[in-house]
Design a protein around this motif. Structure first.
Motif, PDB file in Angstrom:
ATOM      1  N   GLU A  83      40.335  60.531  42.508  1.00 43.84           N
ATOM      2  CA  GLU A  83      41.487  61.358  42.824  1.00 43.84           C
ATOM      3  C   GLU A  83      41.016  62.710  43.356  1.00 43.84           C
ATOM      4  N   ARG A  84      41.940  63.535  43.752  1.00 43.27           N
ATOM      5  CA  ARG A  84      41.592  64.819  44.353  1.00 43.27           C
ATOM      6  C   ARG A  84      40.838  65.681  43.339  1.00 43.27           C
ATOM      7  N   GLY A  85      39.507  65.803  43.543  1.00 42.01           N
ATOM      8  CA  GLY A  85      38.713  66.654  42.679  1.00 42.01           C
ATOM      9  C   GLY A  85      38.402  66.075  41.324  1.00 42.01           C
ATOM     10  N   SER A  86      38.602  64.752  41.138  1.00 42.04           N
ATOM     11  CA  SER A  86      38.339  64.163  39.832  1.00 42.04           C
ATOM     12  C   SER A  86      38.012  62.682  39.975  1.00 42.04           C
ATOM     13  N   PHE A  87      37.046  62.209  39.178  1.00 38.50           N
ATOM     14  CA  PHE A  87      36.719  60.791  39.102  1.00 38.50           C
ATOM     15  C   PHE A  87      37.073  60.320  37.704  1.00 38.50           C
ATOM     16  N   ILE A  88      37.797  59.210  37.620  1.00 35.35           N
ATOM     17  CA  ILE A  88      38.327  58.744  36.339  1.00 35.35           C
ATOM     18  C   ILE A  88      37.888  57.315  36.079  1.00 35.35           C
ATOM     19  N   VAL A  89      37.426  57.064  34.855  1.00 38.70           N
ATOM     20  CA  VAL A  89      37.098  55.710  34.410  1.00 38.70           C
ATOM     21  C   VAL A  89      38.028  55.365  33.255  1.00 38.70           C
ATOM     22  N   LYS A  90      38.587  54.140  33.288  1.00 43.16           N
ATOM     23  CA  LYS A  90      39.490  53.708  32.219  1.00 43.16           C
ATOM     24  C   LYS A  90      38.988  52.401  31.609  1.00 43.16           C
ATOM     25  N   PHE A  91      38.902  52.383  30.280  1.00 41.97           N
ATOM     26  CA  PHE A  91      38.611  51.176  29.508  1.00 41.97           C
ATOM     27  C   PHE A  91      39.896  50.782  28.776  1.00 41.97           C
ATOM     28  N   TYR A  92      40.234  49.493  28.791  1.00 45.09           N
ATOM     29  CA  TYR A  92      41.406  49.012  28.065  1.00 45.09           C
ATOM     30  C   TYR A  92      40.985  48.160  26.868  1.00 45.09           C
ATOM     31  N   LYS A  93      41.753  48.288  25.770  1.00 43.00           N
ATOM     32  CA  LYS A  93      41.470  47.516  24.564  1.00 43.00           C
ATOM     33  C   LYS A  93      41.868  46.053  24.699  1.00 43.00           C
ATOM     34  N   GLU A  94      42.888  45.801  25.498  1.00 43.63           N
ATOM     35  CA  GLU A  94      43.467  44.454  25.562  1.00 43.63           C
ATOM     36  C   GLU A  94      42.438  43.443  26.041  1.00 43.63           C
ATOM     37  N   GLN A  95      42.281  42.377  25.267  1.00 48.28           N
ATOM     38  CA  GLN A  95      41.355  41.318  25.659  1.00 48.28           C
ATOM     39  C   GLN A  95      42.008  40.381  26.658  1.00 48.28           C
ATOM     40  N   VAL A  96      41.182  39.637  27.394  1.00 46.51           N
ATOM     41  CA  VAL A  96      41.693  38.788  28.475  1.00 46.51           C
ATOM     42  C   VAL A  96      41.542  37.295  28.161  1.00 46.51           C
ATOM     43  N   LEU A  97      41.291  36.973  26.895  1.00 44.87           N
ATOM     44  CA  LEU A  97      41.038  35.577  26.545  1.00 44.87           C
ATOM     45  C   LEU A  97      42.239  34.676  26.766  1.00 44.87           C
ATOM     46  N   ASP A  98      43.425  35.189  26.484  1.00 49.02           N
ATOM     47  CA  ASP A  98      44.599  34.317  26.468  1.00 49.02           C
ATOM     48  C   ASP A  98      45.518  34.519  27.661  1.00 49.02           C
ATOM     49  N   PHE A  99      45.019  35.127  28.728  1.00 49.73           N
ATOM     50  CA  PHE A  99      45.871  35.315  29.896  1.00 49.73           C
ATOM     51  C   PHE A  99      46.166  33.966  30.540  1.00 49.73           C
ATOM     52  N   PRO A 100      47.382  33.771  31.075  1.00 52.32           N
ATOM     53  CA  PRO A 100      47.728  32.498  31.697  1.00 52.32           C
ATOM     54  C   PRO A 100      46.893  32.236  32.935  1.00 52.32           C
ATOM     55  N   ASP A 101      46.643  30.961  33.209  1.00 54.63           N
ATOM     56  CA  ASP A 101      45.886  30.588  34.397  1.00 54.63           C
ATOM     57  C   ASP A 101      46.695  30.889  35.643  1.00 54.63           C
ATOM     58  N   ILE A 102      46.005  31.327  36.691  1.00 55.37           N
ATOM     59  CA  ILE A 102      46.701  31.720  37.927  1.00 55.37           C
ATOM     60  C   ILE A 102      47.495  30.566  38.514  1.00 55.37           C
ATOM     61  N   ASN A 103      46.998  29.326  38.345  1.00 59.14           N
ATOM     62  CA  ASN A 103      47.693  28.187  38.935  1.00 59.14           C
ATOM     63  C   ASN A 103      49.060  27.979  38.303  1.00 59.14           C
ATOM     64  N   ASP A 104      49.168  28.300  37.000  1.00 59.24           N
ATOM     65  CA  ASP A 104      50.453  28.147  36.313  1.00 59.24           C
ATOM     66  C   ASP A 104      51.458  29.207  36.761  1.00 59.24           C
ATOM     67  N   GLU A 105      50.976  30.307  37.261  1.00 56.85           N
ATOM     68  CA  GLU A 105      51.856  31.409  37.620  1.00 56.85           C
ATOM     69  C   GLU A 105      52.165  31.465  39.115  1.00 56.85           C
ATOM     70  N   GLU A 106      51.410  30.720  39.909  1.00 52.84           N
ATOM     71  CA  GLU A 106      51.463  30.908  41.363  1.00 52.84           C
ATOM     72  C   GLU A 106      52.862  30.706  41.934  1.00 52.84           C
ATOM     73  N   GLU A 107      53.518  29.621  41.582  1.00 54.97           N
ATOM     74  CA  GLU A 107      54.822  29.327  42.174  1.00 54.97           C
ATOM     75  C   GLU A 107      55.842  30.405  41.832  1.00 54.97           C
ATOM     76  N   ASN A 108      55.892  30.806  40.558  1.00 56.13           N
ATOM     77  CA  ASN A 108      56.843  31.840  40.159  1.00 56.13           C
ATOM     78  C   ASN A 108      56.523  33.175  40.825  1.00 56.13           C
ATOM     79  N   LEU A 109      55.230  33.457  40.974  1.00 53.61           N
ATOM     80  CA  LEU A 109      54.823  34.717  41.580  1.00 53.61           C
ATOM     81  C   LEU A 109      55.221  34.772  43.053  1.00 53.61           C
TER      82      LEU A 109
END
Length: 484
Positions: free
Chosen positions: A395-421
Motif C-alpha cells: 500500500e502507499r508507504g506501507s507493506f503488510i503481511v497477514k496470517f490467518y488462523k483459519e485452517q483450510v483442511l475442510d474447505f469444499p472442493d472446487i469441483n463441487d462449487e463450480e456450477e453454483n459459482l
C-alpha cells in the motif's frame, strides 16, 4: 490498441458502467479536456500504464456522446503529453460508431528509473500523481522520494548519525561483530579496527552510521524514538472493537532496544498472546501442541520487516506494527516494496535490497541467512500448520503481511462449487462478494483457489483483464459474453 479492441472496450464500459485502475473516461464532446496532466502522470507511474477513452460522458450515465473533432483532439492530446517530464508517448486509436467518433490514448507505464512522470508546469513534487482505484491522487513527498532513492541507489541504512559516538555503542557487541567479520577473511583481519569500521560502514566519514546505531547502541530510540515496534492485541476483528469490559486493547507494548532485542521481545509478545492447542497429527497420529501461527514464520516476517523497512528521514517517525486480531495477525512495515518487485513475485524472484549493509551485518551476526529464503520459509510453515497462505499487500508507504488462523483442511472442493459459482457470477461480482458466497474469510485465498482456475479455463472473465489485481476488478461468467 486495434479498432476491434476499442469497440470491445466501449461495449465493456456500457456493461460495467465504471472507470478502473487502468481506464479513464472523458466526454470531449465540446472540446479536449484542458487538464489531462494528472491522468497522464498517474498512468505513466504504474507498471501497466492505462487507457483514456474520449467520447463517453460519465455524468450522463456513461452515454456515448462522441468527440468534437477526432483530428484536433489527437493534436491536443499530444501537446499535453509533450508538457510531461519525461515526455509521454501515447498510442492513439480512432474509430467511428453510430455516426460518432471515439478516440483512445494508451499511456505506457514508464520504467521505474524514469519515474515519477510529472507535469512540468507544476514541478516534480506537485505535478506527480498516482492512480488509486479510479482516481488520480497527488503523490506524497515520500512517494516521490522513493523513486529517487531507488534511481540513485541511496543507502539510508548507512546515513550518518551525528549525535552518536563510538563510545556510546555497546563495546562488547561491536567487538564481537568485528571478530565475526575477521573470521575466514585474512586480508580483513590484518587491518586496524578503525579501518574496518569505515570499510564495513560502522562509521562513515568517521561518524557512526544508522545501521551501527540500530545494531550496537544500547538504546537506539534515544536518537530515533519511533524506530521501534508497537505491538497490540485487539479484542475483535477490526480496530475500534472493544472487549467485554470496554477495553480497546487486550495487550499493548512498545518494543525498544537494538535490532536483536526488538526481535526477541516481539517474538515473546506474539508467543504470549497466541493460543496453544493440542491436535492429532493426521500423518503420525501423535498428539502435538500447536500455536495459532508457526513461530518460525512469525520470526521470518519480523526479520523481513526490520531489514527491509524504509529508514529514510521520511519514515523515521513510523514504527513497525504488530496487530493481533481474533482471526489474524498483521505486520505493518513502513516503506512498501522496494524497487521493481511486484507483490505477485514475492518469494519467487530475487529482490532489490533496500538496506544492504544492515542485511549483511545481520547475516554476520547469525540473525538472518540473507539468502532470500524468508518468504518460502513462511509459506512452507503456514502450509505445515494447514493454514491459509499468507497475504501480502503493498500500500502507499506501507507493506503488510497477514496470517490467518483459519485452517483450510475442510474447505469444499472446487469441483463441487463450480456450477453454483458460475451461476452466481452471471451478475458481475467483486472479490468480497465471491468470498462471502463461498463462506471464506480470506479474499485472496478465495480468488487464488476458486476463481483463478475458472479464469484460466475461460469460464470466468475479468472486467479489467489488463490489470488482474485491480481493486475495482469484477468477475463474471463467460456465458454473459456469449449472450451479448
Amino acid at each position: 490498441m486495434t479498432e476491434e479492441e476499442l469497440y470491445e472496450k466501449l461495449k465493456l464500459v456500457q456493461k460495467m458502467k465504471c472507470e478502473s485502475q487502468m481506464l479513464e473516461l472523458k466526454a470531449a464532446k465540446e472540446g479536449c479536456p484542458k487538464k489531462l496532466y494528472d491522468t497522464l502522470s498517474s498512468f505513466s507511474n504504474q507498471d501497466d500504464g492505462g487507457i483514456i477513452i474520449f467520447g463517453i460522458d460519465e455524468a450522463q450515465h456513461y452515454k456515448e456522446v462522441g468527440v468534437y473533432d477526432a483530428q484536433d483532439i489527437q493534436k491536443k492530446i499530444n501537446e499535453q503529453c509533450l508538457q510531461m517530464n519525461p515526455i509521454v508517448r501515447p498510442l492513439i486509436t480512432v474509430i467511428e460508431k453510430d455516426g460518432k467518433n471515439f478516440v483512445s490514448a494508451e499511456i505506457p507505464g514508464m520504467d521505474l528509473a524514469d519515474r515519477p512522470c510529472y507535469y512540468q508546469g507544476r514541478g516534480r513534487l506537485k505535478g506527480s500523481y498516482t492512480r488509486i482505484g479510479d482516481s488520480d491522487e497527488p503523490m506524497t513527498e515520500y512517494e516521490v522520494y522513493s523513486y529517487e532513492a531507488y534511481r540513485k541507489k541511496y543507502q539510508d541504512d548507512i546515513r550518518e548519525v551525528n549525535r552518536v559516538t563510538l563510545g556510546s555503542l555497546d563495546f562488547k557487541l561491536l567487538t564481537r561483530y568485528i571478530e565475526l567479520l575477521k573470521e575466514g577473511k585474512p586480508r580483513l583481519a590484518v587491518l586496524e579496527d578503525e579501518n574496518i569500521y569505515e570499510l564495513m560502514s560502522v562509521t562513515k566519514n568517521q561518524t557512526v552510521t544508522l545501521s551501527a546505531t540500530l545494531l550496537f547502541s544500547p538504546y537506539p530510540q534515544a536518537y530515533f524514538p519511533q524506530l521501534c515496534i508497537i505491538a497490540t492485541v485487539i479484542p475483535g476483528t477490526e480496530i475500534g472493537m472493544v472487549g467485554s469490559y470496554g477495553e480497546r486493547f487486550l495487550d499493548n507494548q512498545r518494543i525498544e532496544g537494538n535490532v536483536s532485542d526488538m526481535l526477541n521481545e516481539a517474538l515473546g509478545f506474539v508467543r504470549r498472546n497466541m493460543r496453544t492447542r493440542t491436535i492429532i497429527n493426521p500423518i503420525t497420529g501423535v498428539r502435538e501442541d500447536q500455536t495459532d501461527y508457526p513461530i518460525l514464520a512469525v520470526r521470518e516476517v519480523l526479520i523481513n520487516a526490520i531489514v527491509h523497512r524504509d529508514y529514510s528521514i521520511h519514515t523515521e517517525g513510523m514504527p513497525i506494527q504488530i496487530l493481533m486480531y481474533d482471526d489474524r495477525l498483521e505486520i505493518h512495515n513502513p516503506g512498501g516494496i522496494y524497487g521493481r518487485m511486484r507483490v505477485d513475485q514475492i518469494g519467487k524472484v530475487q529482490p532489490d535490497t533496500r538496506n544492504p549493509v544492515l542485511a549483511s551485518a545481520l547475516e554476520v551476526l547469525g540473525i538472518t541467512e540473507n539468502r532470500y529464503s524468508g518468504i518460502p520459509t513462511i509459506r512452507r510453515e503456514m502450509k505445515k500448520y494447514h493454514l491459509q497462505e499468507p497475504e501480502f499487500f503493498d500500500e502507499r508507504g506501507s507493506f503488510i503481511v497477514k496470517f490467518y488462523k483459519e485452517q483450510v483442511l475442510d474447505f469444499p472442493d472446487i469441483n463441487d462449487e463450480e456450477e453454483n459459482l458460475l451461476l452466481f457470477c452471471k451478475t458481475p461480482r467483486t472479490r468480497k462478494e465471491i468470498c462471502e458466497f463461498l463462506g471464506l474469510s480470506s479474499i485472496t485465498y478465495a480468488v487464488q483457489k476458486y476463481i483463478m482456475p475458472l479464469v484460466d479455463a475461460g469460464k470466468i472473465k475479468l472486467s479489467i483483464p489488463e490489470k488482474p489485481k485491480s481493486p475495482k476488478q469484477l468477475y463474471y461468467s463467460a456465458e454473459i459474453e456469449k449472450n451479448l
